[in-house]
Write an enzyme that holds these catalytic residues in place. Structure first.
Site, short mmCIF file in Angstrom:
data_model
loop_
_atom_site.label_atom_id
_atom_site.label_comp_id
_atom_site.label_asym_id
_atom_site.label_seq_id
_atom_site.Cartn_x
_atom_site.Cartn_y
_atom_site.Cartn_z
CG ASP A 23 -29.45 -29.95 23.24
OD1 ASP A 23 -29.66 -30.79 22.21
OD2 ASP A 23 -28.28 -29.21 23.34
CG HIS A 24 -31.01 -28.06 19.49
ND1 HIS A 24 -30.53 -26.80 19.15
CD2 HIS A 24 -29.90 -28.57 20.18
CE1 HIS A 24 -29.26 -26.64 19.52
NE2 HIS A 24 -28.68 -27.62 20.07
CG HIS B 59 -28.69 -33.88 19.10
ND1 HIS B 59 -27.46 -33.70 18.78
CD2 HIS B 59 -28.82 -35.21 18.87
CE1 HIS B 59 -26.77 -34.30 18.26
NE2 HIS B 59 -27.52 -35.46 18.51
CG HIS C 83 -29.54 -30.53 15.62
ND1 HIS C 83 -29.31 -29.17 16.17
CD2 HIS C 83 -28.97 -31.29 16.56
CE1 HIS C 83 -28.84 -29.23 17.34
NE2 HIS C 83 -28.82 -30.52 17.57
#
Length: 850
Positions: free
Chosen positions: A463-464, A461, A459
């Site tokens: 932190d990804h 976000h 996804h």
């Protein structure tokens, strides 16, 4: 009468001032009498139960202090108490050794009792209060929340509510504290007679110790009972100084007898839950045990032990140690060497490497989300054209195969501007690429940037995804940009292609390698998420409704839990996925992007769909039979939507069923026997017949020149079932993957937060679970429950909150061990099948036997 200040210390009488207004008289007491000795014992026992520390006493030594009491508040009172107490013990030790030994025995019993209370859990302490009938004053129950408060309450009140106090026990009452001196009054009823002993705060009369007479003062009303003093309520006693009921002579002798009888029995150690976990952790990790033991021995030179055990863990004082924390990474990490999941696992041609295991932001001990799948088998297209060891024949075969593949792609055009293309199925595949991933990759030798061939994002976000542009720049510095080198294949939810194009173009990153983006279209929001009343594209988890529909276990299949079409592009005209197609920015080879990226649409009628959830066939096909000539079709990748605050997917990597292994010991002798006949028949290299036999279809056979017939099932083992790796993104519910993930060899599931008793001061497991779901995340219990539903063989948890460190300290290791225990309890798996991942953990995935 001389004043006290004028008296010599050796001449001071034993005087206790009584209540004002009382008529005083002098009483003569003979200390040589047995009754007076008993009075001393009573007074000493009072001090032992009220003011002493919880440590066992050794034979006291004379204390030489100033006769003047300190005037510095509590310190002055403490000095005075110690003087009086030690003076009492000196007299008892010389005059009545038996009673002195009894006092010491009671003191040791008191110390052990306090330790037993401290080793109980809060639940056990509350049960203890009910069993002993200790009454809780009105309004006091609200103050008994912490374990320390409950222990102090029991210790201060168990003597009051025990119900077994005699007249002699209740005669001892209180302590009066004055600014200048400390006064003690103690009495004991013996055969109806009362004897009073008064002690001055500084000295005991030396003449009295030698059997001479001494004067005391008492009131006329105290002829048959002792008049107690009232203690000041503002006197602060140290923790663990509550007074249990004092024993009579009978109970005193009984306790001595019981103590002697118990000397022969082996000691029992009531470990706290924390002590048990610490012992388990240091037993699992010997280097950590060695480091703690060395620190404990340096901290306490009187400690003589060879290992930390339940008998001596309290003496080691581990919570206050300054020890060396192991700092190795990768194969030098003590967890890699000793954790049950990986310590006995052999190398394999497929393994999972956890590059980052934290959530939200990177820290000193954990990087954010990034998991690598290394496919090390032979075959597939090479990633770098600089392999000089490749023969010219193999290069021609590779080029011919690429041309055939290109023609096949042109024939499979589906009316859009993108050419359907598959990437190589070897090398390293990354799942998510959070911030600072490029730094983490450079810290471990397990991952080589030039070998990364595919990147899958779950996804959007940060932190990804924030690490993707930086990682591409790192990969570009060590990668051939010629036309023969295939591009890096990147997959993710809709909107990824334009976001990455803008990021690379804005930063003018011409160093990035060739890449191609494939988008997963129409990723919906889970039905339990609803858009807020502001209609600004933000969705909120409906916790109450979700619990009503599935009883909170995440496995319901009500009509309202059917997946729909909410959250898709166009539903919110201001969202990025709605605006991205309107941006006029074409791909450019100067910035690495090449054409050929696919728009992958979901299948709503897939046979492995759950609750009507869509499934994306990202790579490969549904036919798991593997044709050895098709080297680029060994693995299939599927995706399904997750329950999160933004469109999110989880991935399933399915290795195709592999042909059985040839049994060369059954074939080689036959080939040797027919070697000449095979050469005469035109076989240049008779040993290649082994490959022919191995590739026989099921039920096929091969006839040798001498008439020997080999059947395929006689010389080839049964086909091996392919391995399955499930990598979930951020999720509060993985039910959409339940069909695809059945029988997973490895399940990688997030466990952002949990409730740990003793560490979390507020809340409980239910409240923490509720908070995790509201934010679209999971707990170890939720991860374990899903692993149980899909019959996973191994469960690895990641995506931990920033408050959970990832180093090799005892604190971090015990917390991770507790989280593993929670997942073990929920999943039913053994401890060697569950792990809380750490950065650079390498988990080989063994081949299935059949």
């Amino acid at each position: 009468m001389r004043s006290r200040r004028d008296m010599a210390s050796s001449e001071r009488p034993l005087v206790v001032p009584l209540a004002e207004g009382k008529k005083k008289q002098k009483v003569v007491a003979t200390t040589s009498s047995s009754l007076s000795v008993l009075c001393y014992a009573t007074a000493t026992l009072f001090f032992a139960c009220t003011f002493s520390s919880t440590r066992a006493f050794s034979t006291p030594k004379p204390i030489i202090l100033s006769s003047r009491t300190s005037h510095h508040g509590h310190d002055g009172h403490s000095s005075s108490k110690k003087i009086i107490y030690n003076q009492h013990l000196q007299v008892l030790a010389s005059s009545s050794p038996d009673i002195f030994e009894s006092i010491m025995t009671i003191q040791q019993t008191k110390s052990s009792t306090r330790q037993e209370l401290e080793k109980m859990t809060i639940k056990q302490l509350k049960s203890y209060i009910e069993e002993k009938g200790i009454s809780i004053p009105r309004g006091e129950g609200a103050n008994l929340k912490l374990k320390r408060q409950i222990v102090d309450f029991i210790w201060d009140n168990q003597g009051v509510n025990s119900g077994g106090a005699t007249t002699a026990n209740t005669a001892i009452d209180a302590v009066a504290v004055d600014d200048d001196e400390f006064n003690l009054a103690a009495a004991m009823d013996n055969n109806g007679a009362n004897e009073n002993v008064a002690v001055n705060g500084n000295n005991i009369n030396g003449d009295e110790a030698n059997g001479k007479t001494a004067t005391t003062e008492t009131t006329e009303e105290s002829s048959s009972a002792f008049v107690p003093f009232k203690a000041k309520k503002n006197f602060n006693r140290s923790a663990g100084t509550g007074m249990p009921p004092l024993p009579t002579e009978t109970t005193l002798a009984s306790s001595i007898s019981n103590e002697r009888n118990n000397d022969d029995s082996s000691p029992k150690f009531n470990l706290t839950p924390k002590d048990r976990i610490v012992l388990d952790v240091i037993k699992r990790y010997p280097p950590l045990h060695e480091s703690l033991l060395d620190a404990a021995l340096q901290n306490n030179y009187d400690l003589q032990i060879e290992e930390i055990t339940k008998e001596n863990i309290e003496q080691c004082n581990l919570s206050g140690l300054n020890y060396d924390i192991p700092i190795g990474i990768g194969e030098n990490d003590i967890r890699h060497l000793h954790h049950p999941m990986v310590k006995n696992v052999t190398q394999s041609d497929m393994d999972v490497v956890f590059i980052g295991t934290a959530s939200c932001t990177p820290g000193m001990t954990r990087g954010v989300s990034c998991t690598a799948l290394r496919l090390n088998w032979r075959g597939g297209r090479v990633l770098d054209d600089r392999d000089d060891n490749m023969s010219s024949k193999k290069k021609k075969e590779q080029k011919k195969k690429e041309q055939e593949q290109k023609q096949k792609q042109q024939q499979n055009k589906k009316g859009n501007s993108y050419v359907e293309a598959r990437g190589p199925t070897t090398g390293t595949w990354l799942f998510d690429c959070g911030e600072s991933t490029q730094l983490s990759i450079q810290r471990t030798p397990s991952i080589k940037p030039s070998k990364i061939s595919k990147i899958f994002l779950t996804h959007c976000h940060g932190d990804h995804s924030f690490g993707l542009p930086g990682l591409l720049c790192l990969m570009g510095t060590d990668r051939d940009r010629s036309d023969a080198t295939p591009p890096v294949e990147i997959y993710g939810p809709e909107g990824l292609r334009m976001w990455l194009r803008v990021a690379v173009r804005y930063s003018t990153s011409r160093v990035v390698p060739k890449y191609r983006v494939h988008e997963l279209m129409d990723v919906p929001m889970a039905p339990e998420w609803e858009e807020g009343h502001r209609r600004n594209g933000r969705f909120y988890y409906q916790y109450k409704r979700d619990r009503e529909e599935n009883n909170g276990n995440g496995s319901g299949s009500g009509e309202n839990r059917k997946w729909g079409m909410q959250g898709l592009a166009g539903a919110d005209p201001t969202s990025w996925i709605s605006r991205a197609p309107m941006i006029s920015l074409e791909p450019s080879k100067d910035f690495g992007e090449v054409v050929g990226g696919r728009d992958i649409y979901p299948q709503y009628n897939h046979p492995q769909s759950t609750d009507g959830a869509p499934i994306w066939q990202v790579e490969g096909n549904d036919d798991e039979s593997n044709n050895e000539s098709d080297e680029d079709n060994e693995v299939s990748v599927y995706a399904a939507p997750m329950s999160h605050g933004v469109p999110c997917v989880g991935y399933v990597v399915q290795e195709h069923t592999q042909p059985g292994r040839l049994k060369p010991e059954n074939v080689a002798p036959i080939i040797q026997r027919n070697y000449k006949g095979l050469v005469d028949a035109g076989v240049k290299n008779p040993m290649k017949v082994m490959a022919v036999v191995k590739n026989l279809p099921v039920g096929g056979s091969y006839t040798f020149p001498d008439g020997t017939v080999l059947k395929q099932e006689d010389v080839v083992e049964p086909p091996r079932k392919g391995r399955k790796i499930v990598i979930c993104g951020d999720t509060a519910d993985c039910r959409s993957l339940e069909g695809l993930a059945q029988g997973a060899d490895v399940l990688v599931h997030e466990a952002t937060n949990t409730f740990l008793r003793g560490i979390d001061k507020e809340g409980n497991l239910r409240s923490v679970t509720r908070d995790a779901k509201i934010h679209g995340h999971s707990t170890p219990y939720m991860a374990g429950e899903f692993a149980k539903r899909i019959n996973a063989k191994k469960l690895v948890m990641n995506h931990f909150s920033a408050r959970y460190k990832g180093d090799q300290s005892i604190d971090s290791m015990t917390i991770m061990s507790r989280m593993e225990n929670q997942a073990v309890k929920a999943s039913g798996l053994s401890e060697d099948s569950v792990a809380a991942a750490w950065d650079f953990m390498v988990l080989p995935v063994a081949r299935n036997e059949s």
